[in-house]
Write an enzyme that holds these catalytic residues in place. Structure first.
Site, PDB file in Angstrom:
ATOM      1  N   GLN A  82      83.339  53.141  72.884  1.00  0.00           N
ATOM      2  CA  GLN A  82      83.518  52.194  71.737  1.00  0.00           C
ATOM      3  C   GLN A  82      82.433  52.876  70.911  1.00  0.00           C
ATOM      4  OE1 GLN A  82      86.371  50.828  70.470  1.00  0.00           O
ATOM      5  NE2 GLN A  82      87.747  51.525  72.101  1.00  0.00           N
ATOM      6  N   SER A  83      81.863  53.426  70.798  1.00  0.00           N
ATOM      7  CA  SER A  83      80.973  54.013  70.058  1.00  0.00           C
ATOM      8  C   SER A  83      80.943  53.052  68.798  1.00  0.00           C
ATOM      9  CB  SER A  83      79.384  54.984  70.175  1.00  0.00           C
ATOM     10  OG  SER A  83      78.952  55.484  69.336  1.00  0.00           O
ATOM     11  N   ASN A  84      80.363  52.963  67.433  1.00  0.00           N
ATOM     12  CA  ASN A  84      80.776  52.220  66.112  1.00  0.00           C
ATOM     13  C   ASN A  84      79.887  53.698  65.608  1.00  0.00           C
ATOM     14  OD1 ASN A  84      81.543  49.731  65.825  1.00  0.00           O
ATOM     15  ND2 ASN A  84      79.699  49.283  67.105  1.00  0.00           N
ATOM     16  N   GLN A  86      78.913  56.438  66.817  1.00  0.00           N
ATOM     17  CA  GLN A  86      79.718  58.072  66.816  1.00  0.00           C
ATOM     18  C   GLN A  86      81.228  58.210  65.915  1.00  0.00           C
ATOM     19  OE1 GLN A  86      80.984  59.999  70.951  1.00  0.00           O
ATOM     20  NE2 GLN A  86      82.159  57.537  70.956  1.00  0.00           N
TER      21      GLN A  86
END
Ligand code: PLP
Length: 338
Positions: A82-84, A86
């Protein structure tokens, strides 16, 4: 050094124009009165525009000039599921007409719901056309990103590596521009700005705010809330990127201004605890402000805790930098009990 001087130095690093700036500075009146002061403001760095916004776009705006200058055809980056970060790299790639390959780290965050694996940022990465490569988390933030770039180069692509969290000396230069922008918005604020509070992870956001504030906000504390449950690592990275960013801007750097506050990260990175959930609910109920369980909710929880501990007077002014992360709200539906 003055705001003017800082702006002159920043103008040597023209941004490519991904972010919609300036972001708004707005009062949070109901949160302020519920907590009994200080006067709390929000700097809406979540409203930077493309791909649902966030703090990484401001860094990418400066960092990606090099990718374009090199003639890269592909952006390569990575992060947790859930990386913002990337997701904003994927958005930038779409906007610039570049391919995007992302190393998706599994195992750093111990959340295994269907929403976590497929909603929020995951859905957006796919919508923006990114190619996702699942890799195990080893603790090395950049190794799998570099490996992925190497294998793409071997296939004839021209990859440009965007480091984990878009954190680098140039990323810090990008965030120094937020301090300059905030300084120019302070006409709305009565009296001095006592502190800027925000959550700190990979470090270049705080690094940029610290070097920018040294130039144009000398009486303002920059308070980073550790959300990685690794405050020493965070502080060391902030100091490193700030030193590098200050060098690029030909400025002095004093690491005594780097304050990283521990104790608000909950049990681990990516795992919200009760104080985070309380902050998310307060922001929603009082201000219709959406903060997330991994970053901005923990940052706000840290701010609320410092207010309750009496760090500021009722007449003081504190800016909360909303760094984004809203898509993760949907991925963490179960944790929110919704
Ligand atoms: C990446 C991120 C941060 C942390 O910024 P760093 O520059 O990595 O310290 C804070 N908030 C959100 C929503 C983020 O995505």
């Amino acid at each position: 050094m003055s705001l003017n001087d800082l702006e002159k130095r920043l103008s040597g690093f023209r941004r490519i124009g991904l972010a919609t700036l300036p972001t708004p500075l707005l009062p949070l009146k109901r949160l302020t009165s519920t907590l009994g002061g200080p006067r709390i403001w929000v700097k809406r760095e979540d409203c930077t525009g493309i791909g649902m916004g966030g703090n990484k776009l401001r860094k990418l705006d400066f960092v990606l000039r090099e990718a374009l200058a090199e003639g890269a055809d592909t952006l390569v980056s990575g992060g947790v599921v859930q990386s913002n970060s990337q997701r904003q790299v994927a958005a930038a790639a779409a906007k610039l007409g570049l391919a995007c390959h992302l190393a998706v780290y599994h195992g750093r965050v111990p959340v295994k719901t269907v929403d976590y694996e497929s909603s929020g940022n995951v859905l957006l990465n796919k919508l923006f056309g990114a190619c996702l490569h699942d890799v195990p988390w080893t603790g090395d933030r950049n190794a799998a990103i570099c490996d992925l770039a190497e294998s793409l180069r071997g296939k004839g692509h021209r990859p440009y590596i965007v480091p984990y969290g878009v954190s680098s000396a140039m990323g810090a230069v990008g965030y120094a521009s937020a301090a300059a922008e905030l300084c120019g918005q302070l006409g709305a604020v009565e009296g001095t700005l006592n502190a800027v509070v925000h959550c700190s992870g990979s470090g270049a956001t705080q690094a940029g705010l610290v070097i920018g504030a040294a130039a144009c906000l000398p009486d303002t504390d920059i308070v980073g809330i550790d959300i990685d449950a690794e405050p020493d690592r965070v502080r060391a990275d902030v100091v490193g990127y700030a030193r590098g960013g200050a060098e690029l801007l030909d400025m002095d750097f004093d690491d005594s201004r780097v304050e990283v506050v521990a104790g608000h990260a909950g049990p681990a990175y990516g795992v919200p605890h009760e104080a985070t959930l309380e902050a998310i609910r307060m922001a929603g109920h009082l201000e219709a402000l959406t903060v997330d369980p991994v970053y901005s909710g923990k940052g706000l929880a840290g701010l609320i805790s410092l207010v309750r501990a009496g760090r500021w007077k009722a007449s003081d002014n504190v800016v909360f930098v909303h760094t984004g992360g809203e898509p993760a709200l949907f991925a963490y539906r179960q944790a929110l009990g919704l």
